[in-house]
Design an enzyme around this catalytic site. Structure first.
Site, short mmCIF file in Angstrom:
data_model
loop_
_atom_site.label_atom_id
_atom_site.label_comp_id
_atom_site.label_asym_id
_atom_site.label_seq_id
_atom_site.Cartn_x
_atom_site.Cartn_y
_atom_site.Cartn_z
N HIS A 13 0.84 -1.20 0.00
CA HIS A 13 0.00 0.00 0.00
C HIS A 13 0.87 1.25 0.00
CE1 HIS A 13 1.06 -0.82 4.18
NE2 HIS A 13 1.03 0.49 4.33
N HIS A 33 5.50 5.87 -1.23
CA HIS A 33 6.28 4.67 -1.55
C HIS A 33 5.47 3.42 -1.25
CE1 HIS A 33 6.83 5.15 2.77
NE2 HIS A 33 7.08 3.84 2.81
#
Length: 172
Positions: A34, A115
């Site tokens: 995620h 990220h």
């Protein structure tokens, strides 16, 4: 109750990340790959409805956008986390800002670096070795993003979706 707010990438991107996370991320089984919009935070059960309402407002003010994922990066020397870099679009920045202002005022531990974590809690030697190998590989993915998710943590440490919020004007 512990909550977090994330974007889940496509299954294809999750599969690529999980191929690495199985080996390099001890949190692999707790949450799917995620992009964190708001790090986990504690709240009272009675605040949940207000949080959900605020997230609907934020989602309605945010247009769908394209997610660009590519290259491998690291947060070393701060910590030995490896990740797929995610391009910091205006929409991602807006979502992150909205989730740290007004209703969600909370001190940030780190600046926002979008990220997808692929490895963490690595020794210095393992981190350097894996980072060196992964930087030589070519990773680039893009996908449309039209939603984000409010997660809550279960007693066993795993995370599950409480509610999904669609970007743009929602059909109420």
């Amino acid at each position: 109750m512990k909550l977090g707010i994330v974007i889940f990438p496509s299954k294809m991107i999750q599969d690529k990340a999980n191929g690495l996370r199985k080996r390099y991320d001890p949190h692999y089984a707790l949450v799917p790959p995620h992009i964190t919009l708001k790090t986990p935070f504690e709240t009272q059960d009675e605040q949940l409805e207000s949080i959900v309402n605020e997230l609907h407002t934020i989602a309605n003010k945010t247009n769908p956008f394209t997610l660009h994922v590519g290259k491998v990066g690291s947060f070393a020397p701060v910590n030995n986390v490896l990740y797929f870099k995610v391009e910091k679009t205006p929409e991602l920045t807006f979502l992150n800002e909205e989730m740290h202002n007004g209703f969600f005022t909370q001190e940030r531990e780190y600046s926002f670096v979008p990220h997808l974590t692929i490895g963490q809690d690595l020794s210095d030697a393992e981190h350097a070795d894996v980072l060196g190998r992964l930087r030589m590989k070519d990773f680039y993915y893009e996908q449309p993003i039209d939603r984000f998710h409010l997660l809550y943590q279960l007693e066993n440490g795993t995370w599950t979706v409480h509610e999904t919020f669609h970007l743009g004007k929602e059909n109420n």
